[in-house]
Design an enzyme around this catalytic site. Structure first.
Site, PDB file in Angstrom:
ATOM      1  CG  ASP A  17       5.927  -4.158   6.627  1.00 21.88           C
ATOM      2  OD1 ASP A  17       5.371  -3.574   5.696  1.00 21.88           O
ATOM      3  OD2 ASP A  17       6.050  -5.395   6.697  1.00 21.88           O
ATOM      4  CD  GLU A 273       8.173   1.264   0.260  1.00 24.54           C
ATOM      5  OE1 GLU A 273       7.260   0.434   0.094  1.00 24.54           O
ATOM      6  OE2 GLU A 273       7.981   2.367   0.802  1.00 24.54           O
TER       7      GLU A 273
HETATM    8  O1  TRH Z   1      12.789  -6.729   3.865  1.00 27.61           O
HETATM    9  P1  TRH Z   1      12.128  -6.320   2.614  1.00 27.61           P
HETATM   10  O2  TRH Z   1      11.960  -7.380   1.620  1.00 27.61           O
HETATM   11  O3  TRH Z   1      10.756  -5.663   2.935  1.00 27.61           O
HETATM   12  C1  TRH Z   1       9.608  -5.846   2.123  1.00 27.61           C
HETATM   13  C2  TRH Z   1       9.277  -4.587   1.349  1.00 27.61           C
HETATM   14  O4  TRH Z   1       9.299  -3.410   2.093  1.00 27.61           O
HETATM   15  C3  TRH Z   1       7.913  -4.724   0.713  1.00 27.61           C
HETATM   16  O5  TRH Z   1       7.549  -3.512   0.091  1.00 27.61           O
HETATM   17  C4  TRH Z   1       6.915  -5.111   1.775  1.00 27.61           C
HETATM   18  O6  TRH Z   1       5.674  -5.246   1.226  1.00 27.61           O
HETATM   19  C5  TRH Z   1       7.335  -6.405   2.403  1.00 27.61           C
HETATM   20  O7  TRH Z   1       8.595  -6.243   3.005  1.00 27.61           O
HETATM   21  C6  TRH Z   1       6.352  -6.891   3.463  1.00 27.61           C
HETATM   22  O8  TRH Z   1      12.990  -5.171   1.889  1.00 27.61           O
HETATM   23  P2  TRH Z   1      13.239  -3.638   2.245  1.00 27.61           P
HETATM   24  O9  TRH Z   1      12.014  -2.835   2.023  1.00 27.61           O
HETATM   25  O10 TRH Z   1      14.411  -3.260   1.490  1.00 27.61           O
HETATM   26  O11 TRH Z   1      13.571  -3.591   3.781  1.00 27.61           O
HETATM   27  C7  TRH Z   1      14.763  -4.071   4.318  1.00 27.61           C
HETATM   28  C8  TRH Z   1      15.160  -3.254   5.525  1.00 27.61           C
HETATM   29  O12 TRH Z   1      16.217  -3.902   6.205  1.00 27.61           O
HETATM   30  C9  TRH Z   1      15.664  -1.869   5.152  1.00 27.61           C
HETATM   31  O13 TRH Z   1      15.261  -0.926   6.112  1.00 27.61           O
HETATM   32  C10 TRH Z   1      17.176  -2.024   5.197  1.00 27.61           C
HETATM   33  C11 TRH Z   1      17.313  -3.009   6.312  1.00 27.61           C
HETATM   34  N1  TRH Z   1      18.562  -3.813   6.312  1.00 27.61           N
HETATM   35  C12 TRH Z   1      19.396  -3.702   7.402  1.00 27.61           C
HETATM   36  O14 TRH Z   1      19.139  -2.907   8.326  1.00 27.61           O
HETATM   37  N2  TRH Z   1      20.530  -4.469   7.439  1.00 27.61           N
HETATM   38  C13 TRH Z   1      20.854  -5.331   6.442  1.00 27.61           C
HETATM   39  O15 TRH Z   1      21.901  -6.021   6.527  1.00 27.61           O
HETATM   40  C14 TRH Z   1      19.994  -5.415   5.317  1.00 27.61           C
HETATM   41  C15 TRH Z   1      20.337  -6.347   4.173  1.00 27.61           C
HETATM   42  C16 TRH Z   1      18.848  -4.647   5.274  1.00 27.61           C
END
Ligand code: TRH
Length: 388
Positions: A17, A273
């Protein structure tokens, strides 16, 4: 005059989010020169993906965005001309009431979750009048086709990635405390939810004919990794080796450094996402774990993206990608992980070529920031005409 925007982000769990809301907010400022306030109810989660964020500040400026703590009760605030509730979060009642008093009323957008399912194009842009207040809320759906809201991406993303790859990844690996990869080595990043298929994947990597190195930013999969290694706990900086398989635990990276990791690895396991979209823009093969939902709704999402992603792949390569993604998402009637991995290895070169082609094709959907700004500008203009 540049328009004012308020983006509201309620951090439900995980980082998606805030990851998406932040990416959008800074893009709107940097590329469109807009005046953006980002309201976030969990600045600690924000700080994980963007370490310069101070978790206790009521208001701070970051990359030109005014970042505001969304607290309850919500202080009296004049609404912006454009209001976005990210992922349908409920706006503060007092703020909503103030929106209803504005003349002309703000352009109100509900930014939805991304899905490759076909119904998305039909719902994108639909209006929903508020039952009590003189307000209309528009549904803005990101998506993979031109008829949707498109995908988040910076205008200079492809250029930055190309420059990073051209200059070689040696310095990046050194900063993470690793040597440059050996010629035959496969580097894989892993960002996953708890997953029953994970131990079998680690088993497959540990008996692979060639060295596999897995890089894991600290996240929810860590306890499973510790159990597989038979250690009590794992923390950033640790490296464990089983045969030619090495497992490195990294600190959680900031959003930009995570992009670099995706660009530097040969294969990325991603989830949710935003990391999934970033892995696609990385032009490297990926394995996606959809956010688990009730009634296995995430299986439809997985199959819908697979249908797009495998277009243009030859039959065998398409079968291998589908088999791996479906097994990783817990779908029934899939081969075991050892077979999925062996098949993936056999198709690696074809899948690497396809990832480049796919990345080029993704741009056809359009960039979400541009499409959102165009959509809002039309609504802002019609608002002026209907409210002389
Ligand atoms: O963290 P998520 O599992 O988020 C999820 C999804 O968005 C889902 O659709 C939603 O409904 C739920 O949350 C509540 O996975 P996502 O979407 O990949 O988000 C991870 C974020 O973290 C992304 O912006 C990349 C960032 N990130 C970093 O900045 N550093 C890191 O080391 C990693 C692994 C990720």
């Amino acid at each position: 005059m540049r328009s004012t925007w308020d983006i509201f982000c309620n951090v439900v769990d995980n980082y998606g989010d805030i990851g998406i809301a932040w990416r959008l907010a800074r893009g709107l400022v940097r590329e469109h020169g807009l005046d953006v306030r980002l309201w976030v109810d969990d600045l600690h989660a924000f700080q994980c993906i963007w370490p310069t964020i101070s978790p206790d500040a009521a208001e701070q400026s970051c990359e030109g965005v005014r970042v505001c703590a969304w607290r309850t009760p919500f202080a009296v605030t004049e609404p912006a001309q454009v209001v976005i509730d990210a992922f349908g979060c409920t706006l503060p009642e007092t703020y909503l009431a103030a929106m209803g008093m504005q003349s002309p009323p703000p352009v109100w957008i509900n930014l939805e979750y991304l899905s490759a399912e076909p119904w998305v194009a039909e719902h994108h842009g639909l209006a929903s009048p508020h039952p009590r207040l003189p307000l209309t809320r528009y549904f803005f759906f990101p998506g993979y086709t031109p008829a949707t809201g498109g995908l988040l991406a910076e205008a200079d993303l492809a250029g930055r990635r190309a420059a990073f790859v051209r200059s070689g990844t040696g310095a990046f690996w050194r900063r993470l405390g690793l040597d440059a990869p050996l010629a035959e080595e496969l580097r894989v990043s892993l960002f996953a939810y708890e997953n029953p298929a994970l131990p079998d994947l680690l088993d497959a990597w540990s008996v692979d004919m060639r060295p596999v190195t897995c890089l894991v930013p600290e996240s929810r999969a860590i306890p499973q990794l510790a159990a597989w290694l038979s250690v009590a706990r794992l923390q950033a900086g640790e490296m464990h080796q089983r045969g030619a398989f090495r497992l490195h635990i990294l600190p959680f990276l900031d959003q930009d450094a995570y992009d670099h990791l995706l660009w530097a690895c040969n294969l990325n396991f991603v989830r949710g996402e935003d990391s999934c979209v970033r892995a696609q823009w990385a032009a490297r093969p990926l394995v996606w774990q959809a956010y688990p939902q009730a009634d296995e709704a995430h299986w439809d999402k997985t199959n819908a993206l697979l249908a797009h992603y495998t277009e243009g792949l030859d039959r065998e390569a398409a079968r291998v990608v589908s088999g791996m993604w479906r097994h990783w998402n817990g779908m029934p009637d899939t081969a075991d992980m050892a077979a999925c991995w062996a098949a993936w290895r056999a198709q690696q070169a074809a899948l690497e070529r396809h990832a480049e082609v796919w990345c080029g094709r993704l741009s056809l959907a359009g960039r979400l920031g541009d499409k959102l700004v165009d959509f809002v500008e039309i609504k802002l203009k019609s608002r002026v005409f209907s409210n002389p």
